[in-house]
Scaffold this motif. Structure first.
Motif, PDB file in Angstrom:
ATOM      1  N   LYS A   1      -6.240  -6.141  25.976  1.00  0.00           N
ATOM      2  CA  LYS A   1      -5.481  -5.317  25.368  1.00  0.00           C
ATOM      3  C   LYS A   1      -5.847  -3.524  26.550  1.00  0.00           C
ATOM      4  O   LYS A   1      -5.051  -3.020  27.100  1.00  0.00           O
ATOM      5  CB  LYS A   1      -5.279  -4.744  24.539  1.00  0.00           C
ATOM      6  N   MET A   2      -7.503  -3.490  26.317  1.00  0.00           N
ATOM      7  CA  MET A   2      -8.161  -2.687  26.368  1.00  0.00           C
ATOM      8  C   MET A   2      -7.902  -3.102  28.181  1.00  0.00           C
ATOM      9  O   MET A   2      -7.963  -1.854  29.005  1.00  0.00           O
ATOM     10  CB  MET A   2      -9.727  -2.669  26.675  1.00  0.00           C
TER      11      MET A   2
ATOM     12  N   ARG B   1       0.910  -1.042  -0.071  1.00  0.00           N
ATOM     13  CA  ARG B   1       0.006  -0.269   0.558  1.00  0.00           C
ATOM     14  C   ARG B   1       1.080   1.234  -0.088  1.00  0.00           C
ATOM     15  O   ARG B   1       0.551   2.712  -1.116  1.00  0.00           O
ATOM     16  CB  ARG B   1      -0.637   0.304   0.991  1.00  0.00           C
TER      17      ARG B   1
ATOM     18  N   PHE C   1      -8.185  -7.489  21.605  1.00  0.00           N
ATOM     19  CA  PHE C   1      -8.820  -6.359  21.733  1.00  0.00           C
ATOM     20  C   PHE C   1      -9.128  -6.268  23.313  1.00  0.00           C
ATOM     21  O   PHE C   1      -8.910  -5.225  23.505  1.00  0.00           O
ATOM     22  CB  PHE C   1      -9.999  -5.543  21.080  1.00  0.00           C
TER      23      PHE C   1
ATOM     24  N   GLU D   1      -3.838  -2.333  28.923  1.00  0.00           N
ATOM     25  CA  GLU D   1      -3.026  -1.344  28.486  1.00  0.00           C
ATOM     26  C   GLU D   1      -3.904  -0.323  29.038  1.00  0.00           C
ATOM     27  O   GLU D   1      -2.937   0.869  28.560  1.00  0.00           O
ATOM     28  CB  GLU D   1      -2.407  -1.616  26.789  1.00  0.00           C
ATOM     29  N   SER D   2      -5.041   0.089  28.491  1.00  0.00           N
ATOM     30  CA  SER D   2      -5.213   1.246  28.857  1.00  0.00           C
ATOM     31  C   SER D   2      -5.594   2.555  29.423  1.00  0.00           C
ATOM     32  O   SER D   2      -5.876   1.601  30.806  1.00  0.00           O
ATOM     33  CB  SER D   2      -7.058   1.621  27.988  1.00  0.00           C
TER      34      SER D   2
ATOM     35  N   ILE E   1     -14.596   2.481  23.186  1.00  0.00           N
ATOM     36  CA  ILE E   1     -14.478   1.708  22.327  1.00  0.00           C
ATOM     37  C   ILE E   1     -15.008   2.633  21.176  1.00  0.00           C
ATOM     38  O   ILE E   1     -16.063   2.673  20.575  1.00  0.00           O
ATOM     39  CB  ILE E   1     -14.851   0.574  22.378  1.00  0.00           C
ATOM     40  N   ALA E   2     -13.647   2.725  20.061  1.00  0.00           N
ATOM     41  CA  ALA E   2     -14.531   2.860  18.296  1.00  0.00           C
ATOM     42  C   ALA E   2     -13.755   1.437  17.788  1.00  0.00           C
ATOM     43  O   ALA E   2     -12.763   0.841  17.687  1.00  0.00           O
ATOM     44  CB  ALA E   2     -13.731   4.129  18.261  1.00  0.00           C
TER      45      ALA E   2
ATOM     46  N   GLY F   1     -10.297   2.989  23.259  1.00  0.00           N
ATOM     47  CA  GLY F   1      -9.114   1.313  22.151  1.00  0.00           C
ATOM     48  C   GLY F   1      -9.795   1.518  21.408  1.00  0.00           C
ATOM     49  O   GLY F   1     -10.756   2.125  20.742  1.00  0.00           O
ATOM     50  N   ILE F   2      -9.280   1.656  19.587  1.00  0.00           N
ATOM     51  CA  ILE F   2      -9.778   1.236  18.484  1.00  0.00           C
ATOM     52  C   ILE F   2      -9.939   0.404  17.906  1.00  0.00           C
ATOM     53  O   ILE F   2      -8.483  -0.858  17.918  1.00  0.00           O
ATOM     54  CB  ILE F   2      -8.870   2.900  17.737  1.00  0.00           C
ATOM     55  N   TRP F   3     -10.815  -0.600  17.153  1.00  0.00           N
ATOM     56  CA  TRP F   3     -10.727  -1.682  16.652  1.00  0.00           C
ATOM     57  C   TRP F   3     -10.533  -1.786  15.458  1.00  0.00           C
ATOM     58  O   TRP F   3     -11.726  -1.218  14.984  1.00  0.00           O
ATOM     59  CB  TRP F   3     -11.513  -2.786  17.352  1.00  0.00           C
TER      60      TRP F   3
ATOM     61  N   PHE G   1     -10.354  -1.965  11.414  1.00  0.00           N
ATOM     62  CA  PHE G   1     -10.098  -2.895  10.457  1.00  0.00           C
ATOM     63  C   PHE G   1     -10.054  -1.852   8.761  1.00  0.00           C
ATOM     64  O   PHE G   1     -10.437  -2.905   8.137  1.00  0.00           O
ATOM     65  CB  PHE G   1     -11.941  -3.918   9.799  1.00  0.00           C
TER      66      PHE G   1
ATOM     67  N   LEU H   1       5.014   3.505   8.245  1.00  0.00           N
ATOM     68  CA  LEU H   1       3.908   2.346   9.303  1.00  0.00           C
ATOM     69  C   LEU H   1       4.258   2.317  10.626  1.00  0.00           C
ATOM     70  O   LEU H   1       3.678   1.866  11.364  1.00  0.00           O
ATOM     71  CB  LEU H   1       4.308   0.844   8.661  1.00  0.00           C
TER      72      LEU H   1
ATOM     73  N   GLU I   1      -7.239  -5.358  12.073  1.00  0.00           N
ATOM     74  CA  GLU I   1      -7.933  -6.872  11.278  1.00  0.00           C
ATOM     75  C   GLU I   1      -7.674  -6.363  10.314  1.00  0.00           C
ATOM     76  O   GLU I   1      -8.509  -5.504   9.481  1.00  0.00           O
ATOM     77  CB  GLU I   1      -9.548  -7.323  11.845  1.00  0.00           C
ATOM     78  N   ASN I   2      -6.102  -7.067   9.586  1.00  0.00           N
ATOM     79  CA  ASN I   2      -6.495  -6.524   8.238  1.00  0.00           C
ATOM     80  C   ASN I   2      -6.311  -7.655   7.774  1.00  0.00           C
ATOM     81  O   ASN I   2      -5.161  -9.059   7.371  1.00  0.00           O
ATOM     82  CB  ASN I   2      -4.578  -6.297   7.819  1.00  0.00           C
TER      83      ASN I   2
ATOM     84  N   PRO J   1      -7.185  -1.064   6.401  1.00  0.00           N
ATOM     85  CA  PRO J   1      -5.732  -1.059   6.378  1.00  0.00           C
ATOM     86  C   PRO J   1      -4.636  -0.272   6.801  1.00  0.00           C
ATOM     87  O   PRO J   1      -3.647  -0.835   6.544  1.00  0.00           O
ATOM     88  CB  PRO J   1      -5.691  -1.046   4.379  1.00  0.00           C
ATOM     89  N   ALA J   2      -5.553   0.967   7.308  1.00  0.00           N
ATOM     90  CA  ALA J   2      -4.131   2.172   7.546  1.00  0.00           C
ATOM     91  C   ALA J   2      -3.144   1.444   9.064  1.00  0.00           C
ATOM     92  O   ALA J   2      -3.832   0.821  10.158  1.00  0.00           O
ATOM     93  CB  ALA J   2      -4.983   2.990   7.725  1.00  0.00           C
ATOM     94  N   ILE J   3      -2.037   1.490   8.870  1.00  0.00           N
ATOM     95  CA  ILE J   3      -1.505   1.888  10.196  1.00  0.00           C
ATOM     96  C   ILE J   3      -1.863   3.080  11.122  1.00  0.00           C
ATOM     97  O   ILE J   3      -1.090   4.421  10.857  1.00  0.00           O
ATOM     98  CB  ILE J   3      -0.042   0.999  10.605  1.00  0.00           C
TER      99      ILE J   3
ATOM    100  N   VAL K   1      -5.342   2.481  22.908  1.00  0.00           N
ATOM    101  CA  VAL K   1      -5.013   0.445  22.648  1.00  0.00           C
ATOM    102  C   VAL K   1      -5.308   0.534  21.133  1.00  0.00           C
ATOM    103  O   VAL K   1      -6.410   0.889  21.030  1.00  0.00           O
ATOM    104  CB  VAL K   1      -5.454  -0.437  23.407  1.00  0.00           C
ATOM    105  N   THR K   2      -4.712   0.259  20.549  1.00  0.00           N
ATOM    106  CA  THR K   2      -5.206  -0.266  18.870  1.00  0.00           C
ATOM    107  C   THR K   2      -4.864  -2.198  18.363  1.00  0.00           C
ATOM    108  O   THR K   2      -4.082  -2.859  19.201  1.00  0.00           O
ATOM    109  CB  THR K   2      -4.963  -0.066  17.444  1.00  0.00           C
ATOM    110  N   GLN K   3      -5.958  -2.949  17.901  1.00  0.00           N
ATOM    111  CA  GLN K   3      -5.490  -3.922  17.729  1.00  0.00           C
ATOM    112  C   GLN K   3      -6.700  -3.860  15.475  1.00  0.00           C
ATOM    113  O   GLN K   3      -7.108  -3.413  15.508  1.00  0.00           O
ATOM    114  CB  GLN K   3      -6.495  -4.178  18.412  1.00  0.00           C
TER     115      GLN K   3
END
Lengths: 215, 215
Positions: free
Chosen positions: A209-210, A24, A206, A213-214, B153-154, B177-179, B181, A46, B197-198, B183-185, B193-195
């Motif tokens: 982690k929440m 990408r 997730f 870690e949060s 949570i988002a 926390g952000i789940w 989806f 990245l 899913e790519n 493709p961006a890092i 917190v981020t998780q």
């Protein structure tokens, strides 16, 4: 068998998982008319460690030039070839619920060599409906369709309790690989490849982690 | 910080990823009125190594009885507690494209403690539409909504090129926390917190497996 093991050793799974993100970034350079990209450029975009990126890029077989980096076009070609996105494969999608319909509508698959030849469902109300340009066909026609069209790839988006019986039909029809979005663990012969995408695994990680870690 | 590291050490990520599959099997025993389940039972159902399952279950803190196994109810409670599915959290979903809409329609989230309080989109044509019972709201109202409702949570299902600007708003609003989806890092402060899913990472691995393992 030895060749297969060799190739898998050549490209470790974590490296393969990173390649789409690299691609990408590299493509965005290409669209911007930039000819060269360095491992550090990619790492910075990245937020990755540049040593890791350099190691990954070395595995692609593309040689960088000192102080220039890698030729963008060469890297794109190499990565697309590794992940098989330079070929075209027909696939069937089974189970046109929310997730299945979303995947049918995702235009990015065709750019990555996956073309949906058909979508199947058991629900009589869905048969004949059009989902993102694909007519939903009855499950009873699936086996013949796959065999006649020599389709190798199935994307499985059925509920867990329907997964194994669906997979048995797919295997019987000669399918070679199943990209499994159902939460079920599939039983398939050794010759059939499966790749499980369990959303709930991601959610579990997730949430842990929440909790830990949060701040 | 030390506590957090401790908890993360206690539950390794690969073990956490397996817990939802265990839970599904254990619950099927519970529905069937079966009181005890052994690591071997679970291993057989999932095609896993029973030693691995036993180690994972030991980490849950539930003690098995010799020749009986684990009490089904206790295991369910322990696993749900570890993955936080025994609590209720409000979440927002941002980006009501195909995948976002599919996630809004997935009934399994509420059973896992995630309740969508709102869905947001930038597309003026989508504002006011109802997607699986959720009215799509304009992005400009998102920050206040999150702050006022103290939402932590988002779920991010926007395109890659809109991801970071959306994330900046979410972080600014106090999201924890952000789940992701997309493709961006994402670039976020350490407290968030981020998780990721790519899907394309999964596709890449699947295609490499297909090229090297299928017969």
């Amino acid at each position: 068998m030895e060749i297969a093991t060799g190739i898998r050793k050549k490209y470790p799974v974590p490296m393969i998982r990173r390649l789409p993100s690299y691609l990408r970034i590299i493509k965005s350079y290409s669209y911007g008319g930039i000819e060269y990209i360095s491992a550090t450029d990619i790492a910075n975009e990245l937020g990755y460690d540049s040593v890791k990126v350099r190691k990954d890029l070395a595995l692609t077989g593309v040689c960088g030039k000192p102080r220039m980096g890698y030729k963008v076009d060469e890297l794109i070609r190499a990565i697309r070839s590794i992940v098989g996105w330079d070929k075209n494969s027909e696939a069937v999608l089974v189970g046109t619920g929310c997730l299945g319909s979303a995947l049918l509508g995702f235009t990015g698959f065709s750019r990555r060599g996956i073309n949906f030849a058909a979508a199947f469902d058991v629900d009589p109300h869905k048969i004949g409906m059009t989902v993102h340009g694909h007519t939903v066909m009855p499950m009873r026609g699936m086996k013949n369709f796959i065999t006649e069209r020599k389709i190798e790839i199935a994307v499985l988006t059925v509920p867990a309790d329907a997964a194994q019986e669906t997979v048995d039909i797919l295997v019987d029809a000669g399918i070679k690989g199943i990209w499994n979005f159902s939460p079920a663990i599939l039983k398939v012969p050794a010759r059939v490849v499966t790749q499980n995408e369990n959303l709930m695994s991601g959610l579990a990680v997730f949430m842990v982690k929440m909790a830990t870690e949060s701040v």
